[in-house]
Each structure stands twice: as structure tokens, then as C-alpha cells.
Scaffold this active site. Structure first.
Site, mmCIF file in Angstrom:
data_model
loop_
_atom_site.group_PDB
_atom_site.id
_atom_site.type_symbol
_atom_site.label_atom_id
_atom_site.label_comp_id
_atom_site.label_asym_id
_atom_site.label_seq_id
_atom_site.Cartn_x
_atom_site.Cartn_y
_atom_site.Cartn_z
ATOM 1 C CD GLU A 93 -2.739 2.411 -3.631
ATOM 2 O OE1 GLU A 93 -2.708 3.505 -3.871
ATOM 3 O OE2 GLU A 93 -1.968 3.366 -2.221
ATOM 4 C CG ASP B 186 -2.051 1.054 1.167
ATOM 5 O OD1 ASP B 186 -2.498 1.290 0.500
ATOM 6 O OD2 ASP B 186 -1.371 1.953 1.704
#
Length: 816
Positions: A451, A400
Site C-alpha cells: 500500500e 500498509d
């Protein structure tokens, strides 16, 4: 006090122990052979009296300091004295135990070499709490890295959370502390109490703990080796995987299920029925702050205790694998939270990291980025990654907020960051860390997903240059463009038509996952349903199906977050998780459709696997493209993004052939109003423009997608079509000639009729003219006769008048 004992005591060192400000308590505590015998020193502030038993003899220890420092001299010349301690506390309770300071803690040769070099991949086997036996004594070995502190202690129920009792030994002057505590075993909760000079003592959880307490109390728990480890399901799938993203806590709340095993059964049955390849679990590593959805991880080696212990999590993975569902987890190596007992300010310095970015994910989260220039931090992160894949059989990871790792200035104020050695803002150490992590993953056949929102070039390429080596990157821009398009009134979607066209310009620069993820929806408080067009559920669900269909048919891997596949209003907190077969029919068929046409969709990463066939009709907001397989097979998809049905729409196709509709999002079984037609559409060419693609004429329902398969014409059919077309052309030409002839005949007939009518009218006119002439002649004759008559009458009258005048004149003359 015994004078002999008094003379051998090191009072300054004792003071360090008493004030718990000592890095090497083993220099004092325990048994030490001196010329006077064995000096045994024990510090227990909780004790009233202490004795030791050596062999069969008991020795009372003298309390040499009121704070609880006890000592005695044992007349023994053994280098290592074996003894048992008996303690009586202030409540009169007696306990017997082995002294923690009687065990050798000397590290192995080069035990920490790789750790300090930044390439230790099993640091968890060195640090943390390990239930072991030493010299036949069971207990737990605690090891922690905490440089620049004056003291570290282990505290727990076993010492009434008194940090003075189990002060740890610094076994390496680079800040590694260790202590073996007999009697402490699996399930015992503990913390580390740290003291920095000039500061008050404070608690920290164990960064390497494999278990934590359940609930609001934030304690590490002594774990034990896993009963078994899980194996990865399969080698990584790199073409068009379908990934279902979910948060275990949310699933638990909706389903009411509380354990890993039951959750796994429920999730596995659901996803296998729907046909997904992978489940992407949002953070499963332990976290305390539920407001951050688990992303401020606090236990990098511990599955969350909310649903069971690590062995239960192994069972969870195995149940999913038994249904052929791979498991991907969010691995948060980008930042950590500010939990009081977590990594932040661990030794009152930025030991694990300290730069505080503002995350795109959530600007309100107070987090800190890891220090990738610190080798020990790198070893910590590498080891965490290795722990998950080697013990739990994880099939993939998603990292992330990659942008916060790649850039030193990401989300930071000017002046709060230092440029790299070349004067740039790239975080060179983080980039190297990411590459190494991806190399580890590639070696283990583990999928890695990024991401990333900054537009870094080369995220999914090989490891040369700035390329990072991920298998996939989430296509955030594609999602943003589509959702912006979707939330427009269909009448105005034509103004954002390019939102659907332009992403294809960069689509093959990376290996993308097209997605409707939690970040895109839950994070913004919306769902596909709430964004969908229409003022009733039927139309809104049609638009949701259209969005999902567009996602699936578009090139790239697919990711859908929890619940979006159902076309339900998930923003409604009162909505119950009650899924029917009708609810899942569409996504089930869509997944099956991709699987059954894998030879076409396996071309996801190839430019020649895609071609637009309709990308210029913004006015009607119709879009169409073909997906092309390695063997040349094509599927043609057309999308109508308005609620207006398009009748006899001319759709261009790549191949000459017979087209059959094989998917229709507007079918009755999905909640639409149509049945899948078996009609065959034969393609044709535009003879006026031979360079133009072939076409078929079709009807496209509003807010729907249609997919057509093509059966290419055989050579015989091509020849037949040529003959038929030529015959049709000849027939048409003949019909045209007949038509022209008929038109000419009709015209001639009309002209003949007109002529006859004219002739009749002329004859009648002649007759009338003759009659008129005769009548005129008659009238003329009558007029002549009348004139003669009048002349004769006039002559008579004149003669009569003449006679009258003559007579009158005669008479007058007679009178005269």
C-alpha cells in the site's frame, strides 16, 4: 545474626537486590559454593519466614534485612545445591517452590549472533515466554532484550505483581535478560517491569508474546507451542486474483459471531459462494486500540485474543483453506502505536524506533516508525513475518503505509529527520529490509502487496536497483480518480472523462490491484452506494453495479472491501447484515464471469491484453475497451456512465465476427429492467474509411455495462459476406438505378401531363379567342351597320334641317 553468616554477606550487593537496581541478581541469589559451605540467599519481600529442604534436611533461613532478604549457610560442598523453598507470608499462607535462581541460565554459544547481526528469522524461539522443564522442573523461561536499563523483572499473579521478587539476570551485556520461574505455566498472565536509573518503574508487555489477555486489561500470557501448524493453500496466484478485504471485528459485529471457528465457517461459506480467491484480513495481530482498526499492532507474534487462542486461529485458516480460499493478512511493519505498555519508549529511549510521521491513512494517529538501522529491530520484524507464514500457513501479506518506510521525511516536520549518507531522503535501511522481506516471501511462495502512495517507481519489479520486489501494489490513484468521477452528477461526469482514460497511461508500469478498499471508503465515511448517482435505490444500485463491473473488467487484480459488493448503504449504522441470494447474485456472477473467461483475463499484466475501442466520447460519457487473451480471443466491454439510454450506438470492435451479449449489468435478476438478449450482432466495415475498426450497432441502457463475445467469421463466412456484400451493393446500385429511372419516368409523365394540360389550356384559349374574334367581328359589323344607319339618319336629319331652313328663309324673303 549468626556472625559466620554475617561475615560472608556482601552487603553492598544486597542493597542492589533490595532496591531492585541490579542487572545480575544471580551473583547473589540462589546457592553459591564458598569456602564456608553453600551460601543460600533468597529475597522475598512477601515472606515472614523462609526455609529450604536439602535432601531430607530442612534449614531455616535468617532474615538478614528487614526488607525480606533471607540467607543461610548449608554445610555442603556440592557445586550445585538442589533444594526446595518453603515460604510463609504475612497472612500465614505457606507455599513451597523451586528457587528461580537455582537454575543455570548460561546462553548457548553464539545464541544471539544472528539477532545482533540483523538476520535472525526465529527470534521468537529465543525471546518471549517458553513453558519448559529444566532438570525435571516445570516452569517458564522468560527472555527479553532491553538494553540501557538498570533492571528488568517478571511480574504476574504468581508474585503478586511485585517486581522485586523475580528480578531477571542479564546474560548478555548487550541487554538480554533471562529468568526461569518454576511453576509458571500456560495461561498465566505477566508483564515486564523495567527500571531505568533516575526513573520510576514501569510495565511493558512482552514484544514476543504469542498470547494476550482478552478485554481491556493489557497483559501478556504465557503461551505454549501450537498443537499443529497450518499449511499454505497453494502457490501464489499472480494473474487477476479476486481479493475480499474484511475486518474480523466488523464481521463479528454484523454477524454476531464471536469465535474464530464460527467466523471462518461463515466467511468461507460466503466467499466460496461468491467466488473470491482470497480474503485479505485487516490486522489480526494483537492490538489494544480499536480506534486504529488494529493497525497500531502491539503483539507481532500473537493473533488477537478477541476470537480465541492461536490454535483457534490455525483452525480458522484451515477452514478457509478447505474452501480453497487463500488468506492474506495485513502485516504492519511500518509503524507502531504509543500504547503505554507497547514498544514505544520501551527502555525510555527509541529502542524500536522513534520518528513520528503523520500518516496519510489517518493524520490523527500517534505512531512511530521502526528503526530499520537497528539490527535487533530487523531480526524482530523478520522473525514476526516468518512466524506467521511458517505457523499459520498465511498465503500472503499486505504492508500498509509503505511510503512512511521508504522516506525519512515522510509526514515529518523539517528538522525532525536526518538525511541518509548520500544526503537524500530515502530510508536506505528500510529499502533493504523490504527487499529482504520480499525475497523471504518469494522463497515461500507468499504473495506480497504494497500500500504505497508516493509514486515510488519499481515497487513490483525485480530486486535490481531501487526495485522492491512486491507481487502487487494497490492502485490508489485509480481508485481516487474513479470515486471522484463517480460522485459527480452524471450530467457533469463528461468533464471528468479523462479520469477513466489517463490511468491506463501508467497501468503497466507496475502490477496493480484495482480496488475499492476500506481506506477509500470507510476511512472517508462513504460507501459506493452513498457516492452513486440517482435519487432512488434502483438507480443508485445500477451505478454501484456499473462501478464494480468497471473494476472487474479493467486490467489488474481486484480488491473489494467488506460489504461493498452488495450495493447497500453501509454508511447507515442501523443497516443489518442480512444478505439474500438476490443481494449477492451480481457479484457472484461477476466472479464466475472472470473465472469462466480466465484465458482472457490472465493477460492482466500484458499490454497486448487490452485495447481501447471507445475513449473519445466524453459528451455521451461512453467508454469501451477490449480484453484480449493469449489465443487472440476477445471480449468487448462498453460502459454507459449516464442514465440516458443510447439507441443504435455504433460500437467499434477489434475483430470481424458475430457478437453475442454475454453480460448485462442491467438484467432483471440484478434489479435492472432487461433480460439478457440472444441477438447476434454481425460486425461490418465502414467502406468510406477502410482503416477504421469494424462496428456493431447496439442499444446501451443507462448506467450499465454490456460485454460481448466474438465468434470470428470463418473463411467461408468471410467469402459469403463478401459475395453478399457485393450482391447487396449491386442490388443497391440496381435499386438506385431503378429508383432513378422511376423518378425520371415519373418526371416525364408529370411533364407530359403538364404538356397535355397546357395543350388543353391552349386549345381552350384558341376557342375562346375565336369566339372572342367572332364576337368582336360581329360587334364590328354591328358597329359598321350602326354607323351606316347613323350616317343615313344623320343625312336625313341634315336634309330635313336644310329643308326647314330653306323654307324659313323663303318665307322671310316673301315677307319682304
Amino acid at each position: 545474626m549468626n556472625k559466620k553468616l554475617y561475615n560472608v554477606m556482601n552487603w553492598p550487593e544486597i542493597e542492589g537486590i533490595v532496591y531492585a537496581d541490579c542487572k545480575n541478581p544471580m551473583n547473589m541469589l540462589g546457592s553459591h559454593l564458598i569456602k564456608e559451605g553453600n551460601l543460600v540467599q533468597i529475597y522475598r519481600p512477601d515472606a515472614v519466614s523462609v526455609s529450604i529442604k536439602v535432601d531430607t534436611k530442612t534449614y531455616e533461613l535468617e532474615k538478614v534485612d528487614e526488607s525480606g532478604f533471607f540467607a543461610c549457610l548449608v554445610p555442603s560442598r556440592k557445586k550445585k545445591l538442589d533444594y526446595l523453598v518453603t515460604l510463609e507470608d504475612v497472612k500465614g499462607k505457606t507455599i513451597t517452590f523451586k528457587d528461580a535462581y537455582s537454575f543455570d541460565l548460561k546462553p548457548k554459544n553464539d545464541e544471539f549472533k544472528n539477532f545482533f547481526a540483523g538476520h535472525e528469522y526465529d527470534a521468537n524461539k529465543i525471546f518471549g515466554s517458553k513453558e519448559i522443564s529444566i532438570d525435571g522442573v516445570s516452569g517458564t523461561l522468560f527472555t527479553i532484550w532491553a538494553p540501557q536499563v538498570s533492571r528488568v523483572s517478571v511480574v504476574g499473579d504468581f508474585n503478586k505483581w511485585n517486581g522485586k521478587i523475580h528480578q531477571m539476570e542479564e546474560i548478555d551485556d548487550r541487554g538480554i535478560y533471562r529468568l526461569f520461574i518454576p511453576g509458571v505455566c500456560k495461561g498465566d498472565k505477566y508483564l515486564y517491569e523495567l527500571k531505568v536509573r533516575g526513573e520510576k518503574e514501569y510495565y511493558k508487555i512482552d514484544p514476543y508474546a504469542t498470547e494476550f489477555t482478552k478485554g481491556k486489561e493489557n497483559y501478556s500470557v504465557v503461551g505454549s507451542p501450537l498443537k499443529k501448524t497450518a499449511k499454505k493453500l497453494k502457490t501464489k496466484q499472480t494473474t487477476s486474483p479476486r481479493i475480499y478485504e474484511l475486518n474480523l471485528l466488523e464481521w463479528s459485529k454484523k454477524s454476531g459471531i464471536k469465535t474464530y471457528a464460527k467466523l471462518a465457517e461463515d466467511i468461507a461459506n460466503y466467499l466460496s459462494k461468491l467466488g473470491f480467491d482470497y480474503v485479505n484480513l485487516m490486522p489480526v495481530a494483537e492490538y489494544f486500540n480499536e480506534d486504529t482498526y488494529g493497525y497500531t499492532t502491539i503483539g507481532m507474534f500473537a493473533p488477537t485474543k478477541r476470537f480465541g487462542n492461536p490454535d483457534d486461529f490455525v483452525e480458522f485458516i484451515e477452514i478457509l483453506h478447505s474452501k480453497n480460499i487463500g488468506v492474506i493478512i495485513d502485516f504492519n511493519c511500518a509503524y507502531f502505536g504509543t500504547d503505554t505498555r507497547g514498544l514505544h519508549n520501551f527502555n525510555k529511549t527509541n529502542l524500536y524506533g522513534g520518528l513520528s510521521p503523520i500518516l496519510e491513512k489517518n493524520e490523527t494517529w500517534n505512531v512511530y516508525t521502526y528503526d530499520y538501522y537497528n539490527n535487533c529491530v530487523l531480526s524482530f520484524l523478520y522473525s514476526s513475518f516468518n512466524y506467521w507464514i511458517s505457523n499459520f500457513g498465511i498465503d500472503g501479506i499486505r504492508i500498509d503505509s509503505l511510503a512512511s518506510m521508504l522516506y525519512l521525511d515522510y509526514g515529518k516536520e523539517p528538522g525532525s529527520w536526518i538525511p541518509n549518507m548520500y544526503g537524500g531522503n530515502e530510508n536506505l535501511a528500510a529499502i533493504e529490509f523490504i527487499k529482504n522481506l520480499n525475497k523471504m516471501a518469494a522463497k515461500e511462495n507468499v504473495i506480497t502487496i504494497a500500500e504505497e502512495s508516493s509514486g515510488w517507481i519499481g515497487i513490483t519489479k525485480d530486486f535490481d536497483g531501487d526495485n522492491l520486489g512486491f507481487d502487487y501494489v494497490l492502485n490508489k490513484n485509480w481508485t481516487n480518480d474513479y470515486l471522484e468521477f463517480m460522485e459527480q452528477d452524471p450530467l457533469f461526469r463528461k468533464g471528468l472523462y479523462d479520469n477513466l482514460i489517463l490511468p491506463m497511461v501508467y497501468n503497466y508500469n507496475e502490477r496493480f490491484i484495482q480496488k475499492f478498499s476500506a481506506d477509500d471508503l470507510y476511512g472517508t465515511g462513504v460507501s459506493l452506494y452513498s457516492l452513486a448517482a440517482g435519487n432512488d435505490a434502483v438507480k443508485k444500485k445500477s451505478d454501484v453495479r456499473l462501478a464494480l463491473a468497471y473494476l472487474y473488467l479493467y486490467p489488474g487484480a481486484k480488491m473489494i472491501t467488506f460489504g461493498q459488493e452488495l450495493g447497500l448503504d453501509l454508511t447507515n449504522p442501523a443497516l443489518k447484515w442480512d444478505v439474500s441470494d438476490e443481494d449477492i447474485a451480481f457479484i457472484k456472477d461477476l466472479n464466475h464471469f472472470i473465472t469462466s473467461n480466465s484465458e482472457v483475463f490472465d493477460q492482466d499484466t500484458k499490454e497486448d491484453g487490452f485495447r481501447w475501442v471507445e475513449d473519445c466520447n466524453s459528451e455521451e460519457t461512453i467508454l469501451g475497451f477490449a480484453r484480449i487473451g493469449k489465443n487472440g480471443q476477445t471480449l468487448t466491454a462498453v460502459f454507459n456512465f449516464t442514465p440516458v439510454e443510447r439507441v443504435k450506438y455504433r460500437l467499434h470492435v477489434l475483430e470481424a465476427g458475430k457478437y453475442s451479449m454475454i453480460f448485462n449489468t442491467n438484467e432483471e435478476k440484478y434489479g435492472g429492467d432487461e433480460k439478457l438478449t440472444k441477438e447476434i450482432f454481425k460486425s461490418d466495415k465502414n467502406d468510406e474509411n477502410p482503416k477504421e475498426l469494424d462496428y456493431i450497432d447496439i442499444d446501451i441502457p443507462g448506467l450499465s455495462m454490456l460485454v460481448f463475445s466474438c465468434e470470428k467469421y470463418t473463411e467461408r463466412e468471410i467469402e459469403e459476406n463478401r459475395i453478399l456484400k457485393e450482391a447487396a451493393v449491386a442490388k443497391k446500385n440496381a435499386e438506385d438505378k431503378v429508383k432513378v429511372a422511376k423518378e425520371l419516368a415519373t418526371k416525364a409523365k408529370e411533364e407530359a401531363i403538364a404538356a397535355l394540360e397546357a395543350q388543353k389550356r391552349a386549345e381552350e384559349a384558341a376557342r375562346l379567342a375565336l369566339e372572342a374574334k367572332n364576337e368582336a367581328q360581329k360587334k364590328a359589323d354591328d358597329a359598321v351597320r350602326e354607323a351606316i344607319r347613323i350616317d343615313e339618319e344623320t343625312k336625313v336629319l341634315l336634309e330635313e334641317l336644310k329643308n326647314k331652313v330653306f323654307k324659313k328663309d323663303t318665307k322671310k324673303a316673301t315677307r319682304k
